[in-house]
Enzyme design. Structure first.
Site, mmCIF file in Angstrom:
data_model
loop_
_atom_site.group_PDB
_atom_site.id
_atom_site.type_symbol
_atom_site.label_atom_id
_atom_site.label_comp_id
_atom_site.label_asym_id
_atom_site.label_seq_id
_atom_site.Cartn_x
_atom_site.Cartn_y
_atom_site.Cartn_z
ATOM 1 N N CYS A 89 0.835 -1.200 0.000
ATOM 2 C CA CYS A 89 0.000 0.000 0.000
ATOM 3 C C CYS A 89 0.877 1.260 0.000
ATOM 4 O O CYS A 89 1.499 1.567 -1.012
ATOM 5 C CB CYS A 89 -0.979 -0.035 1.169
ATOM 6 S SG CYS A 89 -2.363 1.122 0.984
ATOM 7 N N HIS A 208 -3.573 -5.016 0.931
ATOM 8 C CA HIS A 208 -3.006 -5.471 2.201
ATOM 9 C C HIS A 208 -3.048 -6.998 2.293
ATOM 10 O O HIS A 208 -4.007 -7.567 2.826
ATOM 11 C CB HIS A 208 -3.770 -4.850 3.374
ATOM 12 C CG HIS A 208 -3.535 -3.388 3.534
ATOM 13 N ND1 HIS A 208 -2.485 -2.877 4.262
ATOM 14 C CD2 HIS A 208 -4.201 -2.320 3.026
ATOM 15 C CE1 HIS A 208 -2.518 -1.554 4.213
ATOM 16 N NE2 HIS A 208 -3.545 -1.194 3.466
ATOM 17 N N GLU A 210 -1.486 -8.749 4.305
ATOM 18 C CA GLU A 210 -1.356 -9.149 5.706
ATOM 19 C C GLU A 210 -2.711 -9.317 6.389
ATOM 20 O O GLU A 210 -2.816 -9.988 7.419
ATOM 21 C CB GLU A 210 -0.503 -8.136 6.486
ATOM 22 C CG GLU A 210 -1.142 -6.787 6.754
ATOM 23 C CD GLU A 210 -0.966 -5.784 5.638
ATOM 24 O OE1 GLU A 210 -0.963 -4.575 5.925
ATOM 25 O OE2 GLU A 210 -0.853 -6.191 4.462
ATOM 26 N N SER A 267 -3.583 -12.455 31.342
ATOM 27 C CA SER A 267 -3.003 -12.295 32.677
ATOM 28 C C SER A 267 -2.919 -13.624 33.410
ATOM 29 O O SER A 267 -1.975 -13.869 34.168
ATOM 30 C CB SER A 267 -3.820 -11.288 33.500
ATOM 31 O OG SER A 267 -5.133 -11.762 33.742
#
Length: 555
Positions: A89, A208, A210, A267
Site C-alpha cells: 500500500c 493489504h 497481511e 493475565s
C-alpha cells in the site's frame, strides 16, 4: 528476542494499523522479523542478517509535505545489495516515489474486499473493465503502454486462479510506474495494483496481503520469504516467552513479582508461568473496579483461588472509588485515562501493604503485541484509535520493573500456551473483555443503575449463546447500553426506556472483523428473553457493522 541465529525479514513501519499483522503473517510461516521505524539509520541495519525488506502501509499521503519516507541512503543500500523489497500500500507508493514514478489521489478510493486480476501477456484479454480507465476499448489498448510478464510473477506463484480476493484500504495510487518495472496486477478501480522490478527484486502491491480477508495473503508472504528472499532457518515464535522466562529466572531468589489478575486468558497464563518460577515471591492482585459483568468479581476470585491454590492472591474492592470518579464523565478517552490512573493508584496501595522491596519487584503484564500496535505506533506514526489499557495508563515514574513475557505474541499463541498448561477451557475460550470494563459499554455517563441494566442484558446474551452452541464459534460477543431512550409499550402503558445493542464478531486478528450472523430464530429468542426479563430496556438492536469502518468496541 534477539534472533541472530535466524534469517531476518526487516519490516519497516510507516504507521499502518495493520503493521502487526505483517509480523503475524511472518510468524505463521516461521520467519523471524525485525521491526523498525521508517526513519531507521543505515548504521543500525548494516550488520543485520537481512534477507528481505517489507515496507508497511500507513495513514499518510506519500506526496504530502512531511509524510514519512525512507532515508535515501537506506533505500540505495537495499538496491546496492539487491535485498528484495516488498512494498504494501503506502510502501508500494514509497517505492514508486523513490524510483521516479508518480503517485496521485485515486479517482475512486477502495475499501474492503476487492478482486484483483493477476496479469500476464497471455491472459489480459480476459479483463472486462477496460472502460473504467478512459477510452480503452480493449485490454490490448489498456495495457499497451505497460510491460507485462510472460509468466506469473513469483510473488503470486501457486495461487490457483488469475483472480484473487484482497483487502483494499487506500485513497492514493501509483499513476506512473517507475522505469523497468512490470505491471503484474490490476483491479476494477486501480489499474496499477501490483508492480515488479526483476533487476532489484522489488515488489509492490496496493492492497493489504497481511489482512486475513486477503485470501492468498499468507501464500504471498511465503513466496516472498522462501522463494524470493531464500530464507532457510526457521524459528518458532511461540517459544519467545520461554526466552523471556529464562532471562528473568536469575532473579527468583532476591526479587518479587506482582501481577494484576483479571481472570482473562492473558493475565492468567502469564501468571501461571511466572508463578512457577517465583513461587511464594509471586503476588497476584485482583481489583474489583465496579465495572465488571454480573457476578464476575466473585466468580473470578473463586476461580483464581481454586486454580492456583498455592498462589498469593489479594482481592481489593475499589468499586466506589472508581464509580465516584467517573461520575459525569462521558468522553470515552477520558474514561480510559481516569480508570487507568485509579487502577495504578489502587494497585500501588495494595502493593504497599505487601512486605516486599519495591526496588526489587517486577510488574507482570499480559500485554500482547497487538495491544502495543493498535494503541500507538512508535513516534506517533499511526493514528491512535483508542488508548489500550495495558500500554496507555502506565505512569512515567513507574516504581516497578516491567515484565511482559507475551509482548511479541498474539492471542492464538497464548491460547496454545493455555492448553499446554491444561488450564480450563473456560479460560482458553473466554472472549476478550476490555480493561476499562463496562465503562466503555455504557455509552455516555456511567451510574449503578445503567451498569446493572447492562449486566443483566449481557448475562442473558452470553449464556444463551453458550446454550445454543454459538459462543465458541464467535470471537467476541457483548451488549452495549446506549445513552438514548426510546418510546415503547408494556402492557397498556407507555414506556420510555433504554436501547441496548447486541454485538458479535468473527475475527482472526481483531484488527479486522466481520459481524457474526446469529440465526434469526435464536436472535429472536434472545431478544424476547431480554425484553421480558430486564427492566429498563424496551428496544434491542443487533450491530451488523464490520471492522473497519467500525471498531469492535463502541468506545
Amino acid at each position: 528476542m534477539e534472533g541472530e541465529e535466524y534469517d531476518k525479514i526487516l519490516v519497516l513501519n510507516f504507521g499502518s494499523q495493520y503493521f502487526h499483522l505483517i509480523v503475524k503473517r511472518l510468524n505463521n510461516i516461521k520467519i523471524f522479523s525485525e521491526t523498525k521505524d521508517y526513519g531507521v539509520e543505515l548504521k543500525d541495519i548494516k550488520d543485520m542478517n537481512i534477507k528481505g525488506v517489507i515496507l508497511s502501509g500507513g495513514p499518510y499521503s506519500v506526496t504530502e509535505a512531511g509524510s514519512p519516507h525512507l532515508k535515501k541512503e537506506v533505500f540505495e543500500y537495499f538496491l546496492e545489495k539487491k535485498i528484495p523489497i516488498f512494498g504494501i500500500c503506502y510502501g508500494m507508493q514509497e517505492i514508486a516515489v523513490q524510483m521516479n514514478g508518480e503517485v496521485k489521489k485515486s479517482k475512486t478510493s477502495e475499501y474492503g474486499c476487492t478482486d484483483v486480476n493477476i496479469l500476464r501477456n497471455d491472459n489480459i484479454n480476459n479483463i472486462t473493465y477496460c472502460r473504467n480507465f478512459g477510452d480503452s476499448s480493449s485490454a490490448m489498448d489498456l495495457y499497451s503502454n505497460y510491460k507485462l510478464m510472460n509468466e506469473t510473477c513469483c510473488l503470486f506463484e501457486n495461487i490457483k486462479s488469475d483472480i484473487t480476493t484482497v483487502w483494499m484500504n487506500h485513497n492514493d495510487e501509483v499513476t506512473k510506474i517507475p522505469e523497468n518495472f512490470y505491471l503484474v496486477s490490476s483491479s476494477e478501480n486501480c489499474l496499477i495494483c501490483s508492480i515488479y522490478n526483476k533487476e532489484y527484486n522489488i515488489y509492490g502491491v496496493q492492497y493489504h496481503p497481511e489482512v486475513y480477508e486477503s485470501l492468498d495473503g499468507e501464500l504471498m508472504f511465503y513466496n516472498f520469504a522462501y522463494n524470493i528472499c531464500k530464507c532457510k532457518k526457521q524459528f518458532d515464535p511461540i517459544r519467545y516467552h520461554e526466552l523471556e522466562l529464562k532471562n528473568i529466572e536469575k532473579y527468583k531468589h532476591d526479587h518479587y513479582v506482582i501481577a494484576a489478575m483479571s481472570g482473562g486468558i492473558d493475565s492468567t497464563v502469564a501468571a501461571a508461568y511466572t508463578h512457577k518460577i517465583f513461587k511464594e515471591r509471586f503476588f497476584g492482585i485482583f481489583i474489583d473496579n465496579g465495572l465488571l459483568r454480573k457476578n464476575e468479581a466473585e466468580n473470578v476470585y473463586t476461580f483464581l483461588k481454586s486454580t492456583f491454590p498455592d498462589m498469593n492472591i489479594t482481592k481489593i474492592d475499589a468499586s466506589e472509588n472508581f464509580l465516584s470518579n467517573l461520575q459525569g464523565v462521558t468522553d470515552p478517552e477520558q474514561k480510559r485515562k481516569i480508570i487507568g490512573k485509579l487502577f495504578i493508584e489502587e494497585f500501588e496501595k495494595a502493593v504497599n501493604n505487601i512486605d516486599i522491596d519495591i526496588n526489587k519487584t517486577f510488574l507482570l503484564q499480559g500485554t500482547l503485541y497487538p495491544d502495543i500496535i493498535e494503541s500507538k505506533c512508535s513516534k506517533n506514526l499511526s493514528d491512535t484509535i483508542k488508548t489500550h489499557h495495558n500500554v496507555g495508563g502506565l505512569p512515567k515514574n513507574l516504581k516497578f520493573k516491567l515484565f511482559e513475557p507475551f509482548k511479541y505474541l498474539f492471542k492464538d499463541d497464548v491460547k496454545t500456551l493455555s492448553r499446554e498448561l491444561n488450564l480450563p477451557e473456560e479460560i482458553t475460550n473466554r472472549h476478550p473483555f476490555p480493561g476499562p470494563g463496562l465503562a466503555i459499554r455504557v455509552i455516555g455517563e456511567i451510574n449503578k443503575h445503567k451498569l446493572n441494566i447492562l449486566r443483566e442484558v449481557d448475562d442473558i446474551f452470553i449464556n444463551d449463546l453458550k446454550q445454543y452452541g454459538l459462543y465458541n464459534q464467535i470471537s467476541q460477543a457483548f451488549a452495549v447500553l446506549l445513552s438514548s431512550k426510546s418510546v415503547g409499550v408494556r402492557g397498556d402503558a407507555r414506556s420510555y426506556d433504554y436501547v441496548c445493542v447486541l454485538r458479535a464478531v468473527k475475527t482472526s486478528s481483531f484488527m479486522t472483523a466481520n459481524w457474526y450472523q446469529i440465526p434469526y430464530d435464536i436472535l429472536d429468542k434472545i431478544t424476547t428473553r431480554i425484553l421480558s426479563e430486564v427492566k429498563g430496556v424496551n428496544r434491542i438492536l443487533y450491530d451488523v457493522s464490520s471492522k473497519p469502518p467500525a471498531t469492535i468496541e463502541f468506545e
